[in-house]
Design a protein around this motif. Structure first.
Motif, PDB file in Angstrom:
ATOM      1  N   ALA A 260     -28.941 -51.130 -79.069  1.00 13.75           N
ATOM      2  CA  ALA A 260     -28.847 -51.531 -77.662  1.00 13.75           C
ATOM      3  C   ALA A 260     -29.133 -53.020 -77.513  1.00 13.75           C
ATOM      4  CB  ALA A 260     -29.816 -50.708 -76.810  1.00 13.75           C
ATOM      5  N   ALA A 261     -30.143 -53.516 -78.248  1.00  9.83           N
ATOM      6  CA  ALA A 261     -30.466 -54.951 -78.194  1.00  9.83           C
ATOM      7  C   ALA A 261     -29.290 -55.771 -78.720  1.00  9.83           C
ATOM      8  CB  ALA A 261     -31.722 -55.223 -79.020  1.00  9.83           C
ATOM      9  N   PHE A 262     -28.714 -55.334 -79.837  1.00 12.92           N
ATOM     10  CA  PHE A 262     -27.539 -56.024 -80.381  1.00 12.92           C
ATOM     11  C   PHE A 262     -26.392 -56.032 -79.376  1.00 12.92           C
ATOM     12  CE2 PHE A 262     -23.349 -54.802 -82.083  1.00 12.92           C
ATOM     13  CZ  PHE A 262     -22.945 -56.024 -82.596  1.00 12.92           C
ATOM     14  N   TRP A 263     -26.139 -54.887 -78.771  1.00 16.30           N
ATOM     15  CA  TRP A 263     -25.002 -54.769 -77.858  1.00 16.30           C
ATOM     16  C   TRP A 263     -25.176 -55.662 -76.628  1.00 16.30           C
ATOM     17  CZ3 TRP A 263     -20.686 -52.847 -79.549  1.00 16.30           C
ATOM     18  CH2 TRP A 263     -19.656 -52.547 -78.657  1.00 16.30           C
ATOM     19  N   ILE A 264     -26.397 -55.733 -76.118  1.00 18.74           N
ATOM     20  CA  ILE A 264     -26.679 -56.586 -74.958  1.00 18.74           C
ATOM     21  C   ILE A 264     -26.493 -58.054 -75.326  1.00 18.74           C
ATOM     22  CG2 ILE A 264     -28.516 -57.394 -73.411  1.00 18.74           C
ATOM     23  CD1 ILE A 264     -29.619 -54.504 -73.491  1.00 18.74           C
ATOM     24  N   ILE A 265     -27.007 -58.451 -76.496  1.00 14.94           N
ATOM     25  CA  ILE A 265     -26.874 -59.843 -76.943  1.00 14.94           C
ATOM     26  C   ILE A 265     -25.409 -60.188 -77.175  1.00 14.94           C
ATOM     27  CG2 ILE A 265     -27.396 -61.443 -78.824  1.00 14.94           C
ATOM     28  CD1 ILE A 265     -30.068 -59.955 -79.151  1.00 14.94           C
ATOM     29  N   GLN A 266     -24.660 -59.276 -77.800  1.00 13.49           N
ATOM     30  CA  GLN A 266     -23.244 -59.532 -78.057  1.00 13.49           C
ATOM     31  C   GLN A 266     -22.459 -59.601 -76.741  1.00 13.49           C
ATOM     32  OE1 GLN A 266     -20.483 -56.555 -79.546  1.00 13.49           O
ATOM     33  NE2 GLN A 266     -20.055 -57.846 -81.327  1.00 13.49           N
ATOM     34  N   THR A 267     -22.805 -58.734 -75.792  1.00 10.43           N
ATOM     35  CA  THR A 267     -22.143 -58.771 -74.487  1.00 10.43           C
ATOM     36  C   THR A 267     -22.387 -60.102 -73.795  1.00 10.43           C
ATOM     37  OG1 THR A 267     -22.347 -56.367 -74.221  1.00 10.43           O
ATOM     38  CG2 THR A 267     -21.997 -57.662 -72.221  1.00 10.43           C
ATOM     39  N   GLN A 268     -23.607 -60.605 -73.901  1.00 15.33           N
ATOM     40  CA  GLN A 268     -23.926 -61.911 -73.313  1.00 15.33           C
ATOM     41  C   GLN A 268     -23.123 -63.017 -74.002  1.00 15.33           C
ATOM     42  OE1 GLN A 268     -27.941 -63.272 -74.036  1.00 15.33           O
ATOM     43  NE2 GLN A 268     -27.948 -64.558 -72.195  1.00 15.33           N
ATOM     44  N   GLU A 269     -23.025 -62.942 -75.327  1.00 12.88           N
ATOM     45  CA  GLU A 269     -22.280 -63.959 -76.071  1.00 12.88           C
ATOM     46  C   GLU A 269     -20.800 -63.968 -75.675  1.00 12.88           C
ATOM     47  OE1 GLU A 269     -20.540 -64.905 -80.524  1.00 12.88           O
ATOM     48  OE2 GLU A 269     -21.830 -63.152 -80.210  1.00 12.88           O
ATOM     49  N   LEU A 270     -20.224 -62.781 -75.498  1.00  8.39           N
ATOM     50  CA  LEU A 270     -18.790 -62.661 -75.255  1.00  8.39           C
ATOM     51  C   LEU A 270     -18.456 -62.460 -73.779  1.00  8.39           C
ATOM     52  CD1 LEU A 270     -18.054 -60.229 -78.235  1.00  8.39           C
ATOM     53  CD2 LEU A 270     -17.882 -62.729 -78.220  1.00  8.39           C
ATOM     54  N   TRP A 271     -19.384 -62.762 -72.897  1.00  7.93           N
ATOM     55  CA  TRP A 271     -19.218 -62.489 -71.471  1.00  7.93           C
ATOM     56  C   TRP A 271     -17.968 -63.153 -70.887  1.00  7.93           C
ATOM     57  CZ3 TRP A 271     -21.515 -58.980 -68.472  1.00  7.93           C
ATOM     58  CH2 TRP A 271     -21.371 -59.085 -67.100  1.00  7.93           C
ATOM     59  N   SER A 272     -17.700 -64.369 -71.296  1.00 13.74           N
ATOM     60  CA  SER A 272     -16.585 -65.120 -70.706  1.00 13.74           C
ATOM     61  C   SER A 272     -15.278 -64.939 -71.463  1.00 13.74           C
ATOM     62  CB  SER A 272     -16.927 -66.616 -70.636  1.00 13.74           C
ATOM     63  OG  SER A 272     -18.056 -66.832 -69.821  1.00 13.74           O
ATOM     64  N   GLU A 273     -15.333 -64.940 -72.802  1.00 13.33           N
ATOM     65  CA  GLU A 273     -14.098 -64.892 -73.576  1.00 13.33           C
ATOM     66  C   GLU A 273     -13.656 -63.489 -73.962  1.00 13.33           C
ATOM     67  OE1 GLU A 273     -17.246 -66.451 -76.599  1.00 13.33           O
ATOM     68  OE2 GLU A 273     -16.956 -66.404 -74.437  1.00 13.33           O
ATOM     69  N   GLY A 274     -14.547 -62.512 -73.916  1.00 16.84           N
ATOM     70  CA  GLY A 274     -14.164 -61.150 -74.269  1.00 16.84           C
ATOM     71  C   GLY A 274     -14.228 -60.878 -75.757  1.00 16.84           C
ATOM     72  N   LEU A 275     -13.577 -61.717 -76.552  1.00 16.16           N
ATOM     73  CA  LEU A 275     -13.581 -61.589 -78.006  1.00 16.16           C
ATOM     74  C   LEU A 275     -13.914 -62.926 -78.649  1.00 16.16           C
ATOM     75  CD1 LEU A 275     -10.417 -59.393 -78.761  1.00 16.16           C
ATOM     76  CD2 LEU A 275     -12.802 -58.717 -79.059  1.00 16.16           C
ATOM     77  N   ARG A 276     -14.648 -62.855 -79.751  1.00 17.73           N
ATOM     78  CA  ARG A 276     -14.950 -64.045 -80.525  1.00 17.73           C
ATOM     79  C   ARG A 276     -13.828 -64.276 -81.526  1.00 17.73           C
ATOM     80  NH1 ARG A 276     -18.475 -62.101 -83.883  1.00 17.73           N
ATOM     81  NH2 ARG A 276     -20.177 -62.010 -82.388  1.00 17.73           N
ATOM     82  N   GLN A 277     -13.458 -65.533 -81.739  1.00 20.25           N
ATOM     83  CA  GLN A 277     -12.473 -65.825 -82.766  1.00 20.25           C
ATOM     84  C   GLN A 277     -13.027 -65.436 -84.135  1.00 20.25           C
ATOM     85  OE1 GLN A 277     -11.710 -70.062 -82.053  1.00 20.25           O
ATOM     86  NE2 GLN A 277      -9.612 -69.537 -81.520  1.00 20.25           N
TER      87      GLN A 277
END
Length: 296
Positions: A260-277
């Motif tokens: 859950a912690a990972f998913w929240i952090i990843q969601t925050q990271e990808l909030w604007s772009e949706g996917l990371r290159q």
């Protein structure tokens, strides 16, 4: 007016947040059930709460999380395949109960015929899964014919892994029904959690490449990945040395909280772009957007 791409990213955000909501929902249901029993009375695993009033939330939450994992596109081909495998297995973990019922529940729960429940529900799952895989295969072939330059062998790899996992489960279900009912829960749960840990490891490596972090320095995903390996090992060692009936419960809870912690952090990271290159190993190589390969 929001552009179509904006709506896509919003939908992506909602799906990601839905997974966190399902984890919180399951935790709340378990805590409420625990509050109605003796403070020292806990089931030996989260899965054993299937035999308590938590059952509806446990089954519904895991199926929802599984659907979200399959629907969501991973940042890399590897991550996408791992999420799909975990998503395919999650309903199996939910629908095939752990054999141990435990004795910590607030009220007696009438289950009926557990074998009949598994036979009916898993058969329904397989009936739906077969046309989904066939449709995915159609999309793979169609994309290969339409855009040969954009198509990669990873498309077939993703489809092949999904067919292997799904087909293996179906074969086991048809050939050895009693063995499936007795052991499929554990098999699916172990592989599902292994895939989840691997997803965190893949993201740790990709974030390191993205920010050019030296090998000697850890990033937030690598810290979670290490914790996902070390914490369960410490709990197993503690149980072996001192005895602990709730080791499985502790391991499951730790992995779920860390995910859950990972998913929240990843969601925050990808909030604007949706996917990371997807970033290559070589610093000189140009990163390219991740392409969907595994069956969605």
């Amino acid at each position: 007016m929001t552009e179509p791409a904006g709506y896509s990213i919003k939908t992506y955000r909602y799906l990601r947040m839905a997974m966190v909501a399902m984890i919180v929902l399951l935790a709340a249901a378990v805590l409420i059930e625990w509050s109605k029993t003796d403070p020292h009375c806990l089931q030996t695993s989260i899965s054993a709460y299937y035999y308590t009033p938590v059952r509806a939330i446990f089954v519904g939450g895991l199926i929802t999380i599984g659907v979200c994992m399959v629907v969501l596109k991973g940042n890399t081909e590897t991550e996408d395949i791992l999420l799909n495998v975990a998503g395919i297995l999650a309903p199996g973990v939910a629908l095939v109960p752990t054999p141990g019922q435990g004795d910590c529940h607030s009220v007696p729960v009438v289950l009926g015929d557990a074998a009949a429940n598994v036979s009916n529900n898993m058969l329904a799952l397989f009936v739906v899964g077969v046309p989904c895989l066939l449709l995915t295969a159609y999309f793979v072939v169609r994309d290969r014919l339409r855009e040969p330059s954009a198509w990669t062998p990873a498309y077939l790899l993703g489809l092949g892994v999904a067919v292997l996992v799904f087909g293996g489960g179906l074969g086991w279900f048809l050939v050895d029904r009693s063995g499936f009912i007795g052991h499929a829960h554990y098999a699916a749960a172990i592989v599902m959690f292994a895939c989840i840990v691997a997803v965190v490891v893949v993201n740790a490596e990709q974030l390191r490449r993205k920010h050019r972090v030296p090998q000697s320095r850890a990033n937030r995903y690598s810290v979670i990945a290490v914790a996902m390996v070390v914490v369960p090992l410490l709990m197993v060692a503690w149980a072996k040395l001192f005895g602990w009936a709730h080791a499985v419960l502790g391991i499951e809870a730790a992995l779920i909280v860390l995910f859950a912690a990972f998913w929240i952090i990843q969601t925050q990271e990808l909030w604007s772009e949706g996917l990371r290159q997807e970033f290559p190993r070589s610093p000189q190589a140009t990163p390219s957007p991740s392409q969907s390969s595994a069956p969605e």
